[in-house]
Scaffold this active site. Structure first.
Site, PDB file in Angstrom:
ATOM      1  NE  ARG A  62     -21.911   2.494  23.688  1.00  0.00           N
ATOM      2  CZ  ARG A  62     -20.960   3.114  23.651  1.00  0.00           C
ATOM      3  NH1 ARG A  62     -20.062   2.155  23.433  1.00  0.00           N
ATOM      4  NH2 ARG A  62     -20.624   4.160  23.690  1.00  0.00           N
ATOM      5  CE1 TYR A 115     -34.225 -19.090  14.399  1.00  0.00           C
ATOM      6  CE2 TYR A 115     -32.132 -17.879  13.955  1.00  0.00           C
ATOM      7  CZ  TYR A 115     -33.371 -17.831  14.440  1.00  0.00           C
ATOM      8  OH  TYR A 115     -34.169 -16.838  14.326  1.00  0.00           O
ATOM      9  CG  ASP A 188     -27.398 -21.956  18.953  1.00  0.00           C
ATOM     10  OD1 ASP A 188     -28.070 -22.063  19.987  1.00  0.00           O
ATOM     11  OD2 ASP A 188     -27.846 -21.108  17.917  1.00  0.00           O
ATOM     12  CE  LYS A 213     -35.948 -18.277  19.446  1.00  0.00           C
ATOM     13  NZ  LYS A 213     -34.624 -18.860  18.816  1.00  0.00           N
TER      14      LYS A 213
HETATM   15  C1  LIG Z   1     -33.748 -18.277  17.861  1.00  0.00           C
HETATM   16  C2  LIG Z   1     -32.612 -18.780  17.493  1.00  0.00           C
HETATM   17  C3  LIG Z   1     -31.550 -18.054  17.502  1.00  0.00           C
HETATM   18  C4  LIG Z   1     -31.409 -16.593  17.211  1.00  0.00           C
HETATM   19  O1  LIG Z   1     -31.870 -16.103  18.467  1.00  0.00           O
HETATM   20  P1  LIG Z   1     -32.629 -14.534  18.762  1.00  0.00           P
HETATM   21  O2  LIG Z   1     -32.782 -14.572  20.174  1.00  0.00           O
HETATM   22  O3  LIG Z   1     -33.852 -14.616  17.814  1.00  0.00           O
HETATM   23  O4  LIG Z   1     -31.694 -13.486  17.991  1.00  0.00           O
HETATM   24  C5  LIG Z   1     -30.252 -18.571  17.442  1.00  0.00           C
HETATM   25  N1  LIG Z   1     -30.189 -19.952  17.506  1.00  0.00           N
HETATM   26  C6  LIG Z   1     -31.162 -20.971  17.862  1.00  0.00           C
HETATM   27  C7  LIG Z   1     -31.124 -22.304  17.767  1.00  0.00           C
HETATM   28  C8  LIG Z   1     -32.524 -20.235  17.845  1.00  0.00           C
HETATM   29  O5  LIG Z   1     -33.591 -21.163  17.818  1.00  0.00           O
END
Ligand SMILES: *Cc1c(COP(=O)(O)O)cnc(C)c1O
Length: 394
Positions: A62, A115, A188, A213
């Site tokens: 962890r 998001y 982000d 992504k």
């Molecule tokens: C998909 C996404 C998230 C969340 O990420 P996860 O890996 O699905 O938890 C956050 N911000 C953006 C812009 C995203 O496209």
């Protein structure tokens, strides 16, 4: 958590390399005769030890895993940060850890078109009385400035999902710091990736990613990351990750690093395909508004041209009705109708099929995540589906 101290000279050499070279060559270990070319995948929940455990040790799964190190080192370098990134079980787990840096009742200003999962996480925290959330139109600097009064964090996603609004990071993060020098500026960077945008160079304290992504790039892992230049901030985030257990399995991180080796190539091809699709859609009488910051008359074009090295792989287009948009998703054969984005394969989705998607997102809006397929095949597929969806049946 790395036990390997890089010599200063090696670090300097790495920093001098182009980003696409760093994506390929960092995190491969010291080499030597018969050493593996790729980092090993370590499945171990615990690590040998007798004396007092220090923060430099793995100790227990962890706290750290050797498989995380090369990924965290490589991603940090791509974002122009020195301390290693921190990988998390998902993008939202990374966001959750970053929000946990705030004092109870802290005020977060966030883009109203962030998001949807991020907005839901913020809303849930607000409903529990943990945070106060102010959502803003990030294209309206005066509105953002007014919301920043008394705020503890500015959370920016740019370009936004799915409206593809481009925030002026320099201006907005500077405004946050002018209002409260202790406030945290967070970006982000999932949509842009560090190939196209490095928010730490525009005033962000922390960059978060959904590694699920573009970074991993093959729609086969759920993973997140946070990157900061501050060793103190990293240590706090490490503590939150360790205590909440928001840690990824080693397999996911290994796959993500493998995907990141081709990040620059994938992003380059996807951006070129996306620009071409956006241009063709824009001139198409069958469809409505096209959103893509690489189109010169898009509201985000000027800022994106200044702040980014490309315009991204996401294109949004509106069909006149939700039914027609759904029909396009049913008729495509190369595009896959699915949520998510950033993989080598092209995906298509009507965002409002999610009940929680803000009503300011048009009902007929389709979000296209453009992959690396042949552009003419992609266009033929999309165009034929639009034709079926928009031609009145006889
Ligand atoms: C998909 C996404 C998230 C969340 O990420 P996860 O890996 O699905 O938890 C956050 N911000 C953006 C812009 C995203 O496209």
């Amino acid at each position: 958590m790395s036990n390997r101290e890089e010599p200063a000279e090696a670090r300097r050499h790495q920093a001098s390399l182009a980003r696409n070279t760093r994506a390929v060559s960092l995190g491969r270990g010291p080499g030597g005769h018969d050493a593996p070319v790729n980092p090993p995948l370590v499945f171990s929940s615990t690590f040998h030890g007798t004396a007092e455990i220090s923060a430099q040790d793995y100790g227990y799964g962890r706290f750290g895993n050797p498989t995380w190190d090369p990924f965290e080192e490589t991603l940090a370098s791509l974002e122009d940060a020195e301390p290693p990134a921190l990988t998390f079980a998902s993008g939202l787990a990374a966001m959750h850890a970053v929000l946990a840096l705030l004092p109870p009742g802290g005020i977060v200003v966030a883009a109203r078109h962030s998001y949807q999962g991020s907005l839901s996480l913020l809303q849930t925290a607000q409903d529990r009385g943990e945070l106060v959330v102010r959502t803003v139109d990030i294209l309206n600097t005066e509105e953002v400035r007014a919301a920043l009064v008394g705020a503890d964090m500015l959370w920016i996603e740019s370009p936004t999902n799915p409206m593809l609004e481009v925030a002026d990071l320099d201006v907005l993060f500077a405004a946050m710091k002018a209002e409260n020098s202790e406030a945290l500026c967070v970006c982000d960077n999932t949509f842009a990736t560090p190939i196209l945008q490095r928010p730490l160079n525009h005033g962000a304290d922390i960059v978060v990613h959904s590694v699920s992504k573009f970074l991993s790039g093959h729609s086969d892992v759920i993973l997140g990351a946070a990157v900061t230049r501050s060793p103190e901030m990293r240590a706090r985030l490490w503590g939150i990750r360790s205590l909440t257990g928001a840690v990824p399995g080693p397999m996911e991180v290994w796959l993500a690093l493998r995907g990141m080796r081709t990040l620059a190539l994938r992003v380059e091809r996807s951006c070129a395909n996306a620009l071409e699709i956006a241009r063709r859609l824009q001139g198409d009488p069958r469809t409505g508004t096209v959103r893509y910051p690489g189109l010169p008359d898009d509201p985000g074009y000027a800022v994106a041209s200044r702040q980014m090295d490309g315009y991204g792989a996401i294109v949004c287009v509106e069909l006149p009705t939700a039914e027609q948009a759904e029909r396009v998703c049913e008729e495509v054969r190369i595009f896959t109708p699915a949520t998510s984005l950033g993989g080598v394969e092209s995906l298509i989705e009507r965002r409002r099929r999610h009940a929680a998607e803000p009503a300011t997102v048009p009902a007929g809006l389709l979000r296209l995540s453009i992959g690396i397929e042949d552009i003419d095949d992609l266009w033929a597929d999309l165009s034929a589906a639009i034709e079926l969806a928009t031609t009145p049946s006889r």
